[in-house]
Write an enzyme that holds these catalytic residues in place. Structure first.
Site: not given
Ligand code: PNS
Length: 171
Positions: A24, A48, A135
Site C-alpha cells: 500500500h 465487521k 493484507s
C-alpha cells in the site's frame, strides 16, 4: 493558463487496509508523484470482522504518511464514488500486482465509472519486491506467529505485535 490547469488533481486510494502493508505504501507513494493530492480512503463498517479497528487503521495510516505532504487519510463507508465526489477526486488509484488482481478490479472499475462517469480508475504497477504482499497473507503469517517485518511499515508491525497471543488465538 486555462482554469483547468489551476484545478488540483485529486486521487483516492481506497482499501480495507487491514492492515496497511508495504505494498500500500508503495502504491500511495507512486500516486502522490502523479497527483496533486491523494486521499487514502479506509473502508469502515462493512468489514465487521476486521483485525484492526477503524480508529487504529486510521491512526496507523496517518502516522505512516505523516511525511507525505500530498497525502491525507480518511475513512469512508457507503459507495466509493460518493466519497470520491465529496473530496473532489477525479481518479481512483488501485494497484495491479497480477492478472488475478485485474480480474477482480475490472468489474469494479467499469461499475464505478457507470455510477460516476467523472471518476476514472487508474491502475499502477507496484515494485516487484512488494508485489506478493497482501493484507490477507500478512494476517495469516501474524496469526501463526511468523515474522511480518519487511511486509508492513514499522508502526503497523509494532501495533500487531502488541495485539499479542490472545488475539492471535481467535479465528
Ligand atoms: O482493500 P480492498 O478490500 O481490496 O478494497 C476494496 C474496496 C474498498 C476498494 C471496495 O470494496 C469498495 O470500493 N467498497 C466500497 C463500496 C462500493 O463502492 N462498492 C461498489 C464497487 S463497484
Amino acid at each position: 493558463m486555462s482554469m483547468n490547469e489551476l484545478v488540483e488533481r485529486i486521487a483516492v486510494c481506497p482499501g480495507s487496509f487491514d492492515p496497511l502493508t508495504n505494498g500500500h505504501v508503495d502504491l500511495v507513494t507512486r500516486a502522490a508523484r502523479l497527483f496533486d493530492r491523494v486521499v487514502v480512503a479506509i473502508l469502515v463498517n462493512e468489514q465487521k470482522t476486521a483485525l484492526l479497528s477503524e480508529t487504529e487503521r486510521l491512526a496507523l495510516a496517518r502516522e505512516v504518511f505523516a511525511g507525505e505532504r500530498r497525502v491525507r487519510v480518511d475513512t469512508f463507508d457507503g459507495l466509493l464514488v460518493d466519497f470520491a465526489g465529496r473530496v473532489g477526486a477525479t481518479a481512483i488509484v488501485r494497484g495491479l500486482r497480477s492478472a488475478a488482481d485485474f480480474q477482480d478490479e475490472w468489474p469494479m472499475a467499469v461499475t464505478n465509472r457507470h455510477l460516476q462517469p467523472g471518476v476514472e480508475t487508474v491502475f499502477l504497477v507496484p515494485a516487484p519486491e512488494v508485489s506478493a504482499i497482501s493484507s490477507r497473507l500478512v494476517k495469516e503469517i501474524w496469526r501463526l506467529g511468523g515474522d511480518i517485518s519487511g511486509l508492513v511499515p514499522g508502526p503497523v508491525e509494532t501495533r500487531m505485535r502488541a495485539l499479542g497471543p490472545v488475539t492471535r488465538a481467535t479465528p
